[in-house]
Design a protein around this motif. Structure first.
Motif, PDB file in Angstrom:
ATOM      1  N   ARG A 239       0.925  -1.273  -0.027  1.00  0.00           N
ATOM      2  CA  ARG A 239       0.185  -0.096  -0.018  1.00  0.00           C
ATOM      3  C   ARG A 239       0.917   1.190   0.050  1.00  0.00           C
ATOM      4  O   ARG A 239       0.647   2.260  -0.818  1.00  0.00           O
ATOM      5  CB  ARG A 239      -0.819   0.071   1.405  1.00  0.00           C
ATOM      6  CG  ARG A 239      -2.085   1.094   1.387  1.00  0.00           C
ATOM      7  CD  ARG A 239      -3.222   0.653   0.546  1.00  0.00           C
ATOM      8  NE  ARG A 239      -4.260   2.049   0.539  1.00  0.00           N
ATOM      9  CZ  ARG A 239      -4.374   2.661  -0.305  1.00  0.00           C
ATOM     10  NH1 ARG A 239      -3.830   2.372  -1.681  1.00  0.00           N
ATOM     11  NH2 ARG A 239      -5.006   3.599  -0.503  1.00  0.00           N
ATOM     12  N   PHE A 240       1.894   1.144   0.861  1.00  0.00           N
ATOM     13  CA  PHE A 240       2.829   2.274   0.917  1.00  0.00           C
ATOM     14  C   PHE A 240       3.349   2.699  -0.576  1.00  0.00           C
ATOM     15  O   PHE A 240       3.415   3.653  -1.140  1.00  0.00           O
ATOM     16  CB  PHE A 240       3.989   1.965   1.727  1.00  0.00           C
ATOM     17  CG  PHE A 240       5.147   3.178   1.887  1.00  0.00           C
ATOM     18  CD1 PHE A 240       4.861   4.208   2.234  1.00  0.00           C
ATOM     19  CD2 PHE A 240       6.442   2.860   1.330  1.00  0.00           C
ATOM     20  CE1 PHE A 240       6.133   4.970   2.538  1.00  0.00           C
ATOM     21  CE2 PHE A 240       7.579   3.609   1.345  1.00  0.00           C
ATOM     22  CZ  PHE A 240       7.402   4.845   2.037  1.00  0.00           C
ATOM     23  N   GLY A 241       3.886   1.492  -1.276  1.00  0.00           N
ATOM     24  CA  GLY A 241       4.439   1.556  -2.756  1.00  0.00           C
ATOM     25  C   GLY A 241       3.214   2.346  -3.515  1.00  0.00           C
ATOM     26  O   GLY A 241       3.584   3.265  -4.537  1.00  0.00           O
ATOM     27  N   GLU A 242       2.206   1.689  -3.472  1.00  0.00           N
ATOM     28  CA  GLU A 242       1.068   2.395  -4.403  1.00  0.00           C
ATOM     29  C   GLU A 242       0.826   3.839  -3.986  1.00  0.00           C
ATOM     30  O   GLU A 242       0.650   4.800  -5.216  1.00  0.00           O
ATOM     31  CB  GLU A 242      -0.134   1.675  -4.026  1.00  0.00           C
ATOM     32  CG  GLU A 242      -0.370   0.163  -4.459  1.00  0.00           C
ATOM     33  CD  GLU A 242      -1.443  -0.886  -3.864  1.00  0.00           C
ATOM     34  OE1 GLU A 242      -1.293  -1.950  -4.293  1.00  0.00           O
ATOM     35  OE2 GLU A 242      -2.312  -0.231  -3.224  1.00  0.00           O
ATOM     36  N   LEU A 243       0.675   4.259  -2.880  1.00  0.00           N
ATOM     37  CA  LEU A 243       0.679   5.644  -2.581  1.00  0.00           C
ATOM     38  C   LEU A 243       1.720   6.469  -2.991  1.00  0.00           C
ATOM     39  O   LEU A 243       1.660   7.636  -3.480  1.00  0.00           O
ATOM     40  CB  LEU A 243       0.434   5.750  -1.070  1.00  0.00           C
ATOM     41  CG  LEU A 243      -1.006   5.360  -0.700  1.00  0.00           C
ATOM     42  CD1 LEU A 243      -1.245   5.598   0.979  1.00  0.00           C
ATOM     43  CD2 LEU A 243      -2.333   5.979  -1.252  1.00  0.00           C
ATOM     44  N   ARG A 261       8.014   5.440 -14.880  1.00  0.00           N
ATOM     45  CA  ARG A 261       8.437   6.255 -13.720  1.00  0.00           C
ATOM     46  C   ARG A 261       7.375   5.854 -12.600  1.00  0.00           C
ATOM     47  O   ARG A 261       7.716   5.788 -11.553  1.00  0.00           O
ATOM     48  CB  ARG A 261       8.459   7.582 -14.090  1.00  0.00           C
ATOM     49  CG  ARG A 261       9.666   8.132 -14.891  1.00  0.00           C
ATOM     50  CD  ARG A 261       9.637   9.480 -15.004  1.00  0.00           C
ATOM     51  NE  ARG A 261      10.957  10.137 -15.340  1.00  0.00           N
ATOM     52  CZ  ARG A 261      11.362  10.507 -16.439  1.00  0.00           C
ATOM     53  NH1 ARG A 261      10.300  10.756 -17.586  1.00  0.00           N
ATOM     54  NH2 ARG A 261      12.254  10.980 -16.757  1.00  0.00           N
ATOM     55  N   VAL A 262       6.027   5.873 -12.768  1.00  0.00           N
ATOM     56  CA  VAL A 262       5.224   5.509 -11.784  1.00  0.00           C
ATOM     57  C   VAL A 262       5.310   4.089 -11.335  1.00  0.00           C
ATOM     58  O   VAL A 262       5.265   4.064 -10.148  1.00  0.00           O
ATOM     59  CB  VAL A 262       3.728   5.746 -12.434  1.00  0.00           C
ATOM     60  CG1 VAL A 262       2.834   5.185 -11.367  1.00  0.00           C
ATOM     61  CG2 VAL A 262       3.327   7.269 -12.537  1.00  0.00           C
ATOM     62  N   HIS A 263       5.281   3.317 -11.938  1.00  0.00           N
ATOM     63  CA  HIS A 263       5.721   2.036 -11.845  1.00  0.00           C
ATOM     64  C   HIS A 263       7.210   1.988 -10.882  1.00  0.00           C
ATOM     65  O   HIS A 263       7.164   1.206  -9.737  1.00  0.00           O
ATOM     66  CB  HIS A 263       6.237   0.927 -12.832  1.00  0.00           C
ATOM     67  CG  HIS A 263       6.616  -0.403 -12.444  1.00  0.00           C
ATOM     68  ND1 HIS A 263       5.690  -1.248 -11.863  1.00  0.00           N
ATOM     69  CD2 HIS A 263       7.719  -1.021 -12.678  1.00  0.00           C
ATOM     70  CE1 HIS A 263       6.475  -2.443 -11.665  1.00  0.00           C
ATOM     71  NE2 HIS A 263       7.516  -2.176 -12.175  1.00  0.00           N
ATOM     72  N   LEU A 268      10.762   1.234  -6.022  1.00  0.00           N
ATOM     73  CA  LEU A 268      11.773   1.937  -5.123  1.00  0.00           C
ATOM     74  C   LEU A 268      11.263   2.185  -3.856  1.00  0.00           C
ATOM     75  O   LEU A 268      12.035   1.934  -2.748  1.00  0.00           O
ATOM     76  CB  LEU A 268      12.335   3.367  -5.766  1.00  0.00           C
ATOM     77  CG  LEU A 268      12.940   3.389  -6.974  1.00  0.00           C
ATOM     78  CD1 LEU A 268      13.272   4.550  -7.605  1.00  0.00           C
ATOM     79  CD2 LEU A 268      13.960   2.322  -7.174  1.00  0.00           C
ATOM     80  N   ALA A 269      10.087   2.475  -3.739  1.00  0.00           N
ATOM     81  CA  ALA A 269       9.347   2.935  -2.246  1.00  0.00           C
ATOM     82  C   ALA A 269       9.392   1.793  -1.444  1.00  0.00           C
ATOM     83  O   ALA A 269       9.891   1.866  -0.209  1.00  0.00           O
ATOM     84  CB  ALA A 269       7.948   3.624  -2.403  1.00  0.00           C
ATOM     85  N   ARG A 270       9.049   0.550  -1.934  1.00  0.00           N
ATOM     86  CA  ARG A 270       8.732  -0.627  -1.294  1.00  0.00           C
ATOM     87  C   ARG A 270      10.202  -1.019  -1.025  1.00  0.00           C
ATOM     88  O   ARG A 270      10.304  -1.812   0.220  1.00  0.00           O
ATOM     89  CB  ARG A 270       8.292  -1.785  -1.913  1.00  0.00           C
ATOM     90  CG  ARG A 270       6.638  -1.512  -2.231  1.00  0.00           C
ATOM     91  CD  ARG A 270       5.927  -2.545  -2.681  1.00  0.00           C
ATOM     92  NE  ARG A 270       6.470  -3.557  -3.869  1.00  0.00           N
ATOM     93  CZ  ARG A 270       6.395  -3.341  -5.113  1.00  0.00           C
ATOM     94  NH1 ARG A 270       5.353  -2.326  -5.559  1.00  0.00           N
ATOM     95  NH2 ARG A 270       6.994  -3.793  -6.148  1.00  0.00           N
ATOM     96  N   ARG A 271      11.231  -1.081  -1.853  1.00  0.00           N
ATOM     97  CA  ARG A 271      12.399  -1.718  -1.551  1.00  0.00           C
ATOM     98  C   ARG A 271      13.143  -0.762  -0.394  1.00  0.00           C
ATOM     99  O   ARG A 271      13.837  -1.428   0.367  1.00  0.00           O
ATOM    100  CB  ARG A 271      13.120  -1.558  -2.898  1.00  0.00           C
ATOM    101  CG  ARG A 271      14.438  -2.253  -3.050  1.00  0.00           C
ATOM    102  CD  ARG A 271      15.106  -2.108  -4.575  1.00  0.00           C
ATOM    103  NE  ARG A 271      14.321  -2.839  -5.468  1.00  0.00           N
ATOM    104  CZ  ARG A 271      14.363  -2.679  -6.800  1.00  0.00           C
ATOM    105  NH1 ARG A 271      15.300  -1.794  -6.848  1.00  0.00           N
ATOM    106  NH2 ARG A 271      13.958  -3.400  -7.633  1.00  0.00           N
ATOM    107  N   THR A 272      13.014   0.575  -0.765  1.00  0.00           N
ATOM    108  CA  THR A 272      13.811   1.155   0.412  1.00  0.00           C
ATOM    109  C   THR A 272      13.383   1.336   1.876  1.00  0.00           C
ATOM    110  O   THR A 272      13.970   1.259   2.901  1.00  0.00           O
ATOM    111  CB  THR A 272      13.923   2.783  -0.121  1.00  0.00           C
ATOM    112  OG1 THR A 272      12.406   3.318  -0.499  1.00  0.00           O
ATOM    113  CG2 THR A 272      14.890   3.122  -1.260  1.00  0.00           C
TER     114      THR A 272
END
Ligand SMILES: Cc1cc2nc3c(=O)[nH]c(=O)nc-3n(C[C@H](O)[C@H](O)[C@H](O)COP(=O)(O)OP(=O)(O)OC[C@H]3O[C@@H](n4cnc5c(N)ncnc54)[C@H](O)[C@@H]3O)c2cc1C
Length: 286
Positions: A239-243, A261-263, A268-272
């Protein structure tokens, strides 16, 4: 073209007040490219390289005050401990030559959406110290600094003196997608900073919107739902990655498509977050 060469900060402010059309030059790694490529031909250059204090950093009132001219090479060598996110981003900038000359002050001055300093500064809640002769010092939070593509909140008579960043109290990560590993402008980038004492996670998105920006809804989600003593919930991470992806507003250009880029921001958000969370739990266990 006039060439102004102040030797003190006061002289620099006076020069900018008298000649607001003068373009400041620090490392010159943006300015000289633009002049050489005839992108702009300023009436005057304001060379800040003789103003020694801009090259200093110090701890001031619990914050790390990094002079506008401190080059990336020194951020990597000297500030990796207190400012790990910024140091990681600095490692990805250009080449050794660019990292020796280029500065965070110059990155802020250019205010490119792709500048690598911006995401970690946003995630850490940095504040830009700007100053003019007429109105004195103005402290501008990073998330109010970027106004548009290569447009910042700086007034024509202001100069950037320093950036103030709270030393990390938790893990920080920066990750950048590029078409190769070095000398590459970000296709997109993402920074995360955990602030365990505030039970808060800061974010910064780069090269995926007209300005660098935070993923505010994603930050709010984690502030609400993260259990700081438990393993990361995969559904929350998703959900964090989606937002974060939803906070991006990129364009198609030569470096990548908007859809990619959106993908990538979501990835990157999930990974970091996962890297940072593993470090966080590791520190608690140690
Ligand atoms: C080959 C190459 C590779 C690069 N790779 C990257 C990269 O990977 N990532 C990245 O983010 N950037 C990259 N850049 C861009 C550039 O290196 C960075 O933006 C760098 O941070 C600029 O710093 P500088 O000190 O050289 O700035 P300058 O070129 O001196 O100035 C940049 C801008 O900031 C303004 N400015 C400078 N100092 C001040 C001040 N004190 N107050 C107000 N305005 C000021 C200038 O007027 C100008 O508009 C690259 C550039 C080149 C040539």
């Amino acid at each position: 073209m006039d060439f102004l060469r102040p030797t003190t900060w006061e002289e620099a402010l006076a020069a900018k007040a008298d000649r607001p059309d003068a373009v400041p030059i620090q490392g010159g790694t943006d300015v000289m490219v633009e002049i050489n490529m005839d992108v702009r031909r300023p009436a005057a250059l304001l060379d800040l390289n003789q103003v020694a204090e801009l090259r200093e950093w110090a701890m001031v009132s619990g914050l790390c005050r990094v002079g506008a001219a401190v080059p990336y090479a020194r951020i990597i060598e000297e500030l990796g401990g207190p400012l790990p996110g910024l140091a990681q981003a600095a490692r990805t900038v250009g080449s050794p030559q660019i990292r020796n000359r280029g500065s965070v002050g110059g990155n802020l001055g250019a205010a490119s959406p792709a500048g690598d300093s911006h995401p970690p500064l946003l995630a850490a809640g940095a504040v830009v110290e700007a100053e003019s002769r007429e109105r004195g010092v103005r402290m501008i939070p990073a998330d109010e600094f970027y106004l548009g593509v290569k447009r910042s909140a700086l007034e024509p008579d202001e100069l950037i003196r320093a950036v103030h960043v709270r030393p990390a109290t938790g893990p920080q990560y920066f990750s950048k997608v590029g078409t190769r590993n070095a000398m590459v402008i970000a296709v997109c980038s993402f920074a995360i900073a955990l602030h365990p004492e505030e039970r808060r996670v800061g974010t910064g998105i780069g090269s995926a919107a007209p300005t660098p920006r935070r993923a505010l809804e994603a930050e709010e989600l984690l502030a609400r739902e993260l259990d700081w003593s438990a393993p990361l919930d995969p559904a929350l991470t998703r959900r964090f990655g989606e937002l974060c992806a939803r906070a991006a507003a990129p364009i198609d250009d030569v470096r990548g498509t908007a859809a990619y880029r959106v993908h990538a921001i979501g990835v990157l958000a999930r990974r970091t977050l996962t890297w940072a969370w593993n470090d966080h739990l590791g520190r608690r266990a140690a």
